[in-house]
Design a protein around this motif. Sequence first.
Motif, PDB file in Angstrom:
ATOM      1  N   GLU A  25     -55.813 -29.114 -76.618  1.00 49.87           N
ATOM      2  CA  GLU A  25     -54.848 -29.594 -75.626  1.00 49.87           C
ATOM      3  C   GLU A  25     -53.657 -28.637 -75.502  1.00 49.87           C
ATOM      4  OE1 GLU A  25     -54.957 -32.188 -73.567  1.00 49.87           O
ATOM      5  OE2 GLU A  25     -56.845 -33.003 -74.324  1.00 49.87           O
ATOM      6  N   LEU A  26     -53.171 -28.153 -76.635  1.00 48.31           N
ATOM      7  CA  LEU A  26     -52.041 -27.218 -76.596  1.00 48.31           C
ATOM      8  C   LEU A  26     -52.374 -25.974 -75.783  1.00 48.31           C
ATOM      9  CD1 LEU A  26     -50.673 -27.321 -80.250  1.00 48.31           C
ATOM     10  CD2 LEU A  26     -49.493 -28.061 -78.180  1.00 48.31           C
ATOM     11  N   VAL A  27     -53.556 -25.427 -76.000  1.00 47.51           N
ATOM     12  CA  VAL A  27     -53.933 -24.207 -75.291  1.00 47.51           C
ATOM     13  C   VAL A  27     -54.160 -24.498 -73.810  1.00 47.51           C
ATOM     14  CG1 VAL A  27     -55.639 -22.352 -75.128  1.00 47.51           C
ATOM     15  CG2 VAL A  27     -54.877 -23.134 -77.373  1.00 47.51           C
ATOM     16  N   ILE A  28     -54.850 -25.606 -73.515  1.00 49.71           N
ATOM     17  CA  ILE A  28     -55.080 -25.960 -72.109  1.00 49.71           C
ATOM     18  C   ILE A  28     -53.753 -26.081 -71.371  1.00 49.71           C
ATOM     19  CG2 ILE A  28     -55.819 -27.842 -70.584  1.00 49.71           C
ATOM     20  CD1 ILE A  28     -58.210 -28.263 -72.470  1.00 49.71           C
ATOM     21  N   ASP A  29     -52.777 -26.686 -72.025  1.00 42.93           N
ATOM     22  CA  ASP A  29     -51.473 -26.885 -71.383  1.00 42.93           C
ATOM     23  C   ASP A  29     -50.745 -25.571 -71.090  1.00 42.93           C
ATOM     24  OD1 ASP A  29     -51.863 -29.593 -71.400  1.00 42.93           O
ATOM     25  OD2 ASP A  29     -50.578 -29.969 -73.140  1.00 42.93           O
ATOM     26  N   THR A  30     -51.101 -24.500 -71.782  1.00 41.73           N
ATOM     27  CA  THR A  30     -50.422 -23.221 -71.556  1.00 41.73           C
ATOM     28  C   THR A  30     -51.117 -22.363 -70.496  1.00 41.73           C
ATOM     29  OG1 THR A  30     -51.651 -22.021 -73.275  1.00 41.73           O
ATOM     30  CG2 THR A  30     -49.630 -23.165 -73.953  1.00 41.73           C
ATOM     31  N   LEU A  31     -52.322 -22.745 -70.102  1.00 37.29           N
ATOM     32  CA  LEU A  31     -53.088 -21.930 -69.153  1.00 37.29           C
ATOM     33  C   LEU A  31     -52.839 -22.381 -67.716  1.00 37.29           C
ATOM     34  CD1 LEU A  31     -56.537 -21.754 -70.973  1.00 37.29           C
ATOM     35  CD2 LEU A  31     -54.765 -19.986 -70.901  1.00 37.29           C
ATOM     36  N   PRO A  32     -52.808 -21.424 -66.800  1.00 37.33           N
ATOM     37  CA  PRO A  32     -52.706 -21.792 -65.383  1.00 37.33           C
ATOM     38  C   PRO A  32     -53.956 -22.557 -64.942  1.00 37.33           C
ATOM     39  CG  PRO A  32     -52.458 -19.402 -65.694  1.00 37.33           C
ATOM     40  CD  PRO A  32     -52.833 -19.982 -67.008  1.00 37.33           C
ATOM     41  N   GLU A  33     -53.807 -23.362 -63.919  1.00 38.09           N
ATOM     42  CA  GLU A  33     -54.923 -24.184 -63.417  1.00 38.09           C
ATOM     43  C   GLU A  33     -56.148 -23.351 -63.045  1.00 38.09           C
ATOM     44  OE1 GLU A  33     -55.338 -27.555 -63.059  1.00 38.09           O
ATOM     45  OE2 GLU A  33     -53.465 -27.803 -64.178  1.00 38.09           O
TER      46      GLU A  33
END
Length: 64
Positions: A25-33
């Motif tokens: 979740e942490l990594v997903i939240d840092t990536l652009p859509e």
Amino acid sequence: MERSKRDRIVHELGNHLGIVLGFTELVIDTLPEDDARRADLEEVRGAAKKAVALLDDLSNTPGT
């Protein structure tokens, strides 16, 4: 009351899956859509959530 070996294993696996889910979740939240890596991480997240559901089923199954 002492927990069964199954309960201890379910608990430990749940802890590890929680770490996998949290970091995913942490990594997903840092990536652009539009980042292509999101799809891979969403696959990891989905698999980990399914594993948590299986652990829940196992822990609610009567037996030793």
